[in-house]
Motif scaffolding. Structure first.
Motif, mmCIF file in Angstrom:
data_model
loop_
_atom_site.group_PDB
_atom_site.id
_atom_site.type_symbol
_atom_site.label_atom_id
_atom_site.label_comp_id
_atom_site.label_asym_id
_atom_site.label_seq_id
_atom_site.Cartn_x
_atom_site.Cartn_y
_atom_site.Cartn_z
ATOM 1 N N LEU A 507 -10.346 -84.311 -92.834
ATOM 2 C CA LEU A 507 -10.106 -84.394 -91.382
ATOM 3 C C LEU A 507 -10.927 -85.488 -90.724
ATOM 4 O O LEU A 507 -10.581 -85.974 -89.654
ATOM 5 C CB LEU A 507 -10.459 -83.064 -90.713
ATOM 6 N N GLY A 508 -12.052 -85.849 -91.369
ATOM 7 C CA GLY A 508 -12.956 -86.808 -90.741
ATOM 8 C C GLY A 508 -13.728 -86.205 -89.601
ATOM 9 O O GLY A 508 -14.112 -86.902 -88.658
ATOM 10 N N SER A 509 -13.965 -84.891 -89.650
ATOM 11 C CA SER A 509 -14.654 -84.212 -88.555
ATOM 12 C C SER A 509 -15.348 -82.981 -89.092
ATOM 13 O O SER A 509 -14.841 -82.297 -89.981
ATOM 14 C CB SER A 509 -13.660 -83.807 -87.461
ATOM 15 N N ASP A 510 -16.552 -82.679 -88.544
ATOM 16 C CA ASP A 510 -17.256 -81.482 -88.987
ATOM 17 C C ASP A 510 -16.956 -80.277 -88.096
ATOM 18 O O ASP A 510 -17.641 -79.270 -88.147
ATOM 19 C CB ASP A 510 -18.768 -81.722 -89.071
ATOM 20 N N LYS A 511 -15.879 -80.388 -87.291
ATOM 21 C CA LYS A 511 -15.509 -79.264 -86.440
ATOM 22 C C LYS A 511 -14.979 -78.076 -87.252
ATOM 23 O O LYS A 511 -14.744 -77.014 -86.695
ATOM 24 C CB LYS A 511 -14.476 -79.688 -85.399
ATOM 25 N N VAL A 512 -14.811 -78.259 -88.562
ATOM 26 C CA VAL A 512 -14.305 -77.151 -89.391
ATOM 27 C C VAL A 512 -15.227 -75.940 -89.308
ATOM 28 O O VAL A 512 -14.775 -74.806 -89.442
ATOM 29 C CB VAL A 512 -14.136 -77.585 -90.863
ATOM 30 N N PHE A 513 -16.524 -76.170 -89.098
ATOM 31 C CA PHE A 513 -17.444 -75.042 -89.041
ATOM 32 C C PHE A 513 -17.233 -74.211 -87.781
ATOM 33 O O PHE A 513 -17.691 -73.078 -87.692
ATOM 34 C CB PHE A 513 -18.894 -75.535 -89.109
ATOM 35 N N ASP A 514 -16.544 -74.790 -86.774
ATOM 36 C CA ASP A 514 -16.294 -74.054 -85.537
ATOM 37 C C ASP A 514 -15.260 -72.959 -85.724
ATOM 38 O O ASP A 514 -15.245 -71.981 -84.977
ATOM 39 C CB ASP A 514 -15.793 -75.003 -84.437
ATOM 40 N N VAL A 515 -14.355 -73.134 -86.678
ATOM 41 C CA VAL A 515 -13.219 -72.212 -86.813
ATOM 42 C C VAL A 515 -12.986 -71.889 -88.289
ATOM 43 O O VAL A 515 -11.884 -72.012 -88.794
ATOM 44 C CB VAL A 515 -11.935 -72.816 -86.184
ATOM 45 N N VAL A 516 -14.030 -71.443 -88.973
ATOM 46 C CA VAL A 516 -13.934 -71.182 -90.406
ATOM 47 C C VAL A 516 -12.799 -70.211 -90.702
ATOM 48 O O VAL A 516 -11.996 -70.416 -91.607
ATOM 49 C CB VAL A 516 -15.275 -70.630 -90.948
ATOM 50 N N ASP A 517 -12.712 -69.136 -89.925
ATOM 51 C CA ASP A 517 -11.676 -68.121 -90.161
ATOM 52 C C ASP A 517 -10.276 -68.713 -90.094
ATOM 53 O O ASP A 517 -9.395 -68.346 -90.877
ATOM 54 C CB ASP A 517 -11.800 -67.009 -89.108
ATOM 55 N N GLU A 518 -10.051 -69.637 -89.146
ATOM 56 C CA GLU A 518 -8.710 -70.162 -88.927
ATOM 57 C C GLU A 518 -8.280 -71.161 -90.008
ATOM 58 O O GLU A 518 -7.111 -71.478 -90.132
ATOM 59 C CB GLU A 518 -8.624 -70.812 -87.546
ATOM 60 N N LEU A 519 -9.233 -71.653 -90.792
ATOM 61 C CA LEU A 519 -8.894 -72.603 -91.855
ATOM 62 C C LEU A 519 -8.311 -71.905 -93.080
ATOM 63 O O LEU A 519 -7.727 -72.545 -93.939
ATOM 64 C CB LEU A 519 -10.139 -73.393 -92.262
ATOM 65 N N PHE A 520 -8.493 -70.588 -93.135
ATOM 66 C CA PHE A 520 -7.988 -69.816 -94.268
ATOM 67 C C PHE A 520 -7.069 -68.720 -93.733
ATOM 68 O O PHE A 520 -7.421 -67.536 -93.752
ATOM 69 C CB PHE A 520 -9.152 -69.210 -95.054
ATOM 70 N N PRO A 521 -5.906 -69.096 -93.212
ATOM 71 C CA PRO A 521 -5.016 -68.126 -92.556
ATOM 72 C C PRO A 521 -4.601 -67.017 -93.509
ATOM 73 O O PRO A 521 -4.285 -67.250 -94.671
ATOM 74 C CB PRO A 521 -3.817 -68.973 -92.118
ATOM 75 N N GLY A 522 -4.616 -65.797 -92.977
ATOM 76 C CA GLY A 522 -4.216 -64.643 -93.787
ATOM 77 C C GLY A 522 -5.312 -64.133 -94.699
ATOM 78 O O GLY A 522 -5.127 -63.122 -95.375
#
Length: 942
Positions: A507-522
């Motif tokens: 993604l080129g962004s460290d915003k993944v840590f903001d929404v860890v749950d949403e990165l692994f849907p289900g």
């Protein structure tokens, strides 16, 4: 905020400052006169933080209403007697409290952690929690409604749709309509900004990057004793876990037992104390054989709180977890004896490791700590842990290593946390904290953090990071995660961090840590870790759930999940820069507010004197508050709106920058009780002077006439005020000039020493001038109409279509019920309910369509005369040679030409704004957007 009814959701990033965002909205709406009665509903452990930050940042006083206040109201409704209230979400959801809330209407309600008001669909049945029913009540009893949450979606679109239904019932009838609004980026209810998206007016990121590093270690390689303890504990937990699952009456206990694995993942010391508590409880049960056989030990409460424990305050959560530590599935005396014997063996193993003082994780932690001290010797280090036992253990160890340490945990009150914050900032090298460090304190002066253990709830991991990766942080943040790579839950966490790193790089962004749950849907990551710890599934099976394919399709879904389609992704920073420039040009600079206050203070015979001991000018001591001001501030309506007036202000300033440099200084400006009391006094006591008008002098000697001020107002079809604006028109005494001018022209004039004679007919002038204002007022109405029409179009697109969809669906249900009735089925009750629901939606549709028509139907009100100024040309002093100092349009034009040429030669873009009467003649900007404001004074021969 132009809407007559503001209702929306802000998905805020932890650390982006939700109280600041909400406070800005609240303050703006108060300044516009839109709201007076305000209710803030927050989780119980955050009430104090809201109260403190609104008071310190916005000078807004809120009263906390709790059970005691409600019980002490003696037959009165406590909610009605206060204008600004904060209360707890779980207090407000109680049945008797909701009954009292039903009788009160609020202008604005703000709900923090709003996602906790949840409803779920199971087939055709909707299950509403008590918190959701509270949300339905708040929605009905508020004009304006603002929801705040960092986790709005949580991977369940239907849950999200029901959640948004609290804001505006019926806006999204189906999940497909909701998904369409997300795809097209025009969701009218939802604003989402992650802190990585936030930029300053030059387009630079407000938040510097953060580096997250995983430090792994292997128990099996470095400590046979520790891996033996881990394996023995795992066998014990797995045995108890499987036994609990095999019995319906013990199923909930199974999940509670895994708390022992989490304690060991934190520290051997934490596990040791958990085992001690468990062993003591089981020994007590053994002594109470009769009670044990009757099954009278704490199980029922556990069943109720397992699902909601993450929403409790930290101290409440610890109490529940300590209860879990003591639960047993033993069915007889022999099983209880065997379990106590197993606990004794585990305790002895843990005790030997602690006595050795060389726990593997502790050793790696000390190495990381020493390395940070060598690389950045003067920087603060924040240590996070889940367990208070681990906190105490680390504090003791680090003090022995020579570090100065302070601590914060959920068992200490807010004032003590604030004091610990000061100690950490000014004295201690290291702070050891639990999640309570995020409640009501600010730690952005620190940029180094070590997670001694990892919370199994991914949202709490980001909340930890947000304590230092937040607004005001001036360094890149570095975070270390300590993970045992050869435990089952450790392998899951390690692979999770590796996968997050892969997604972040893609993604080129460290915003993944903001929404860890949403990165692994289900995927329920907390449950995956629980399953791993209890060996409920094979590790390969669990790891496969984390092994998502990071391809373009997935990245597209992630970008949508991160909110890039939920709010305007592209921001026109050029336009915002222009708006910012205009705001700076038109703002009341500190000198004006200070001059107003000091003139009024002198008239009131109050004492104000500059401080000479604070290193710079601009600080004052304000003493002896005059009686008229104290009298204004003593009124209940004033106190409820602005707060209490102090007896004196030993450190006062009118400059915001100075107030921010000195945390103890009082910023005297709009919203501060002292300034507002003076303003109120001036408006009431000096109104006759405003109506009488005044005489002013034009330093440039150009104007000889009258300036008339009018207030223009635009109303809408609902009988509400859509907007107000102040207008001014200058007319010369000879009648040759009549032109609109900026109301700010008064700042360029000097007060005349003596009033002039009334040498004009005011009534006649008002009649002549008022028609010149109408075109400007028409233009203002056009601006408001365009925005109202844009909003109405979105409301029609979703609101009207949704209500029509629901009506059509109910009509189909009624037809089907009619057919069943013809066959002899008794469907009268269901048919009546459906019929009433359809009528309710039909009425809502009529009201919505009528409301939309009225919102865009804007009308001009006749401008209201405010005041008039007689303006005289300022003549040069008698001793000055008048021949050298006379006004010449030719000389002034030469001066403007010289100025404009000079600016262009130096690479700037000058603009002649002399005719706009904004207090200067040329606005000039460079390629980087920096603006110069130039007043031109041209003199012959110079």
């Amino acid at each position: 905020l132009h809407q007559p009814r503001v209702r929306f959701l802000i998905a805020d990033d932890p650390g982006a400052g939700k109280t600041i965002m909400a406070g800005l909205i609240l303050k703006e709406m108060k300044l516009r006169g839109l709201v007076r009665r305000i209710l803030i509903v927050a989780p119980g452990h955050l009430k104090d933080q809201w109260q403190r930050e609104l008071r310190e940042r916005f000078e807004e006083r809120f009263k906390v209403i709790n059970r005691q206040v409600l019980d002490d109201s003696f037959g009165e409704n406590a909610w009605e007697s206060e204008f600004q209230v904060i209360t707890s979400l779980d207090f407000a959801r109680q049945d008797d409290v909701m009954k009292t809330l039903r009788d009160v209407a609020w202008d604005l309600i703000i709900v923090d952690e709003a996602h906790k008001m949840a409803a779920y669909r199971y087939g055709k049945r909707i299950s509403k929690t008590k918190r959701y029913r509270l949300g339905e009540l708040l929605s009905r009893r508020s004009t304006h409604l603002l929801f705040l949450t960092a986790t709005p979606h949580r991977g369940d679109t239907e849950n999200f749709r029901l959640f948004l239904d609290l804001l505006q019932p019926g806006t999204f009838a189906t999940t497909e309509m909701l998904n369409q609004s997300i795809r097209e980026g025009d969701n009218p209810l939802f604003i989402r900004r992650l802190k990585e998206d936030l930029k300053d007016f030059a387009g630079r990121p407000l938040f510097l990057p953060r580096r997250v590093k995983t430090l792994t270690f292997e128990l099996g390689v470095e400590s046979p004793a520790e891996i033996q303890l881990y394996n023995d504990l795992s066998r014990y937990v797995e045995q108890q876990y499987n036994k609990a699952l095999s019995s319906d009456k013990h199923r909930n206990i199974a999940f509670a037992l895994v708390i022992l694995q989490r304690r060991l993942a934190s520290s051997t010391y934490a596990l040791y104390h958990s085992l001690r508590r468990r062993k003591k409880r089981l020994e007590d049960l053994r002594q109470q054989v009769d009670d044990f056989r009757a099954g009278r030990y704490p199980r029922d409460d556990t069943e109720l709180l397992l699902d909601g424990v993450e929403e409790l305050s930290e101290e409440e959560r610890w109490k529940q977890e300590e209860l879990w530590e003591t639960l047993s599935v033993a069915e007889n005396r022999a099983e209880l004896d065997a379990e106590i014997a197993t606990l004794e063996v585990l305790l002895q193993q843990a005790q030997r490791i602690i006595d050795r003082g060389d726990e593997v994780k502790l050793r790696h932690f000390r190495q990381a700590l020493n390395k940070l001290r060598q690389e950045e010797p003067d920087e603060k280090i924040l240590i996070f842990t889940e367990s208070r036992d681990t906190l105490n253990y680390l504090e003791k160890r680090m003090r022995a290593w020579g570090y100065s340490v302070c601590t914060i945990h959920g068992g200490i009150p807010l004032p003590a946390r604030i004091e610990a914050e000061r100690t950490f900032k000014n004295e201690a090298q290291v702070m050891v904290a639990t999640e309570a460090a995020g409640e009501g304190i600010n730690l952005q002066f620190c940029h180094l953090m070590i997670n001694y253990d990892i919370p199994w709830n991914p949202n709490r991991l980001e909340q930890r990071m947000g304590r230092i990766h937040r607004y005001g942080q001036t360094h890149e943040v570095t975070i270390f995660n300590l993970v045992a790579a050869d435990t089952r839950e450790g392998r899951v966490l390690n692979r999770l961090f590796e996968k997050l790193d892969e997604i972040r790089n893609a993604l080129g962004s460290d915003k993944v840590f903001d929404v860890v749950d949403e990165l692994f849907p289900g995927r329920n990551l907390s449950q995956l870790l629980t399953d791993a710890a209890a060996n409920a599934r094979t590790l390969d099976d669990i790891l496969r759930e984390i092994e998502i394919q990071v391809d373009e399709e997935y990245l597209h879904r992630v970008r949508v999940s991160l909110g890039e389609s939920l709010a305007t992704r592209h921001i026109d920073y050029t336009r915002i820069q222009e708006m910012n420039v205009r705001a700076r040009e038109q703002r009341l600079i500190p000198e004006y507010t200070q001059a107003f206050f000091q003139k009024a203070w002198a008239r009131l015979e109050g004492l104000i004197s500059p401080r000479k001991d604070m290193g710079r000018r601009g600080y004052f001591i304000i003493d002896r508050i005059p009686y008229p001001i104290r009298n204004v501030a003593a009124q209940n309506t004033f106190k409820k709106r602005f707060g209490e007036l102090q007896k004196r202000y030993p450190r006062a300033t009118f400059d915001k920058d100075l107030a921010m440099r000195e945390s103890r200084a009082s910023f005297i400006s709009f919203g501060h009780p002292l300034f507002e009391a003076v303003l109120h006094w001036a408006e009431q006591e000096l109104r006759p002077a405003l109506q009488k008008g005044g005489t002013f002098l034009d330093p440039d000697g150009r104007r000889d006439g009258v300036i008339l001020f009018f207030e223009g107002q635009i109303g809408d079809g609902q009988g509400k005020i859509a907007g107000k604006r102040l207008f001014a028109v200058y007319t010369s005494t000879d009648g040759g000039t009549m032109e609109p001018v900026s109301p700010a022209i008064i700042w360029d004039l000097d007060l005349a020493p003596q009033p002039a004679e009334a040498d004009f007919d005011l009534d006649a002038l008002i009649s002549q001038v008022i028609n010149r204002i109408i075109p400007s007022l028409e233009q203002y109405r056009g601006e408001l109409t365009a925005e109202r029409q844009r909003q109405a179009q979105i409301k029609r697109k979703y609101g009207v279509e949704s209500l029509r969809y629901l009506i059509t669906q109910l009509e189909g249900d009624l037809i089907e019920l009619g057919k069943r009735a013809e066959k002899g089925e008794d469907v009268a009750l269901v048919w009546r309910n459906k019929r009433q629901q359809k009528e309710s939606y039909r009425q809502a549709l009529l009201e919505l369509e009528d409301s939309l028509e009225r919102e865009v139907l804007l009308t001009l009100h006749m401008p209201t005369f405010v005041s008039a100024l007689r303006v005289l040309p300022m003549h040069p002093p008698q001793e000055t040679d008048a021949a050298e100092m006379h006004s010449s349009s030719r000389i002034e034009a030469v001066g403007m030409e010289q100025t404009m040429r000079y600016e262009r030669e130096h690479g700037r873009r000058p603009q002649d704004v002399a005719a706009e009467n904004v207090g200067y003649d040329v606005r000039s900007s460079d390629p980087q957007g920096a603006v110069r404001y130039i007043e031109v004074k041209a003199r012959a021969g110079v």
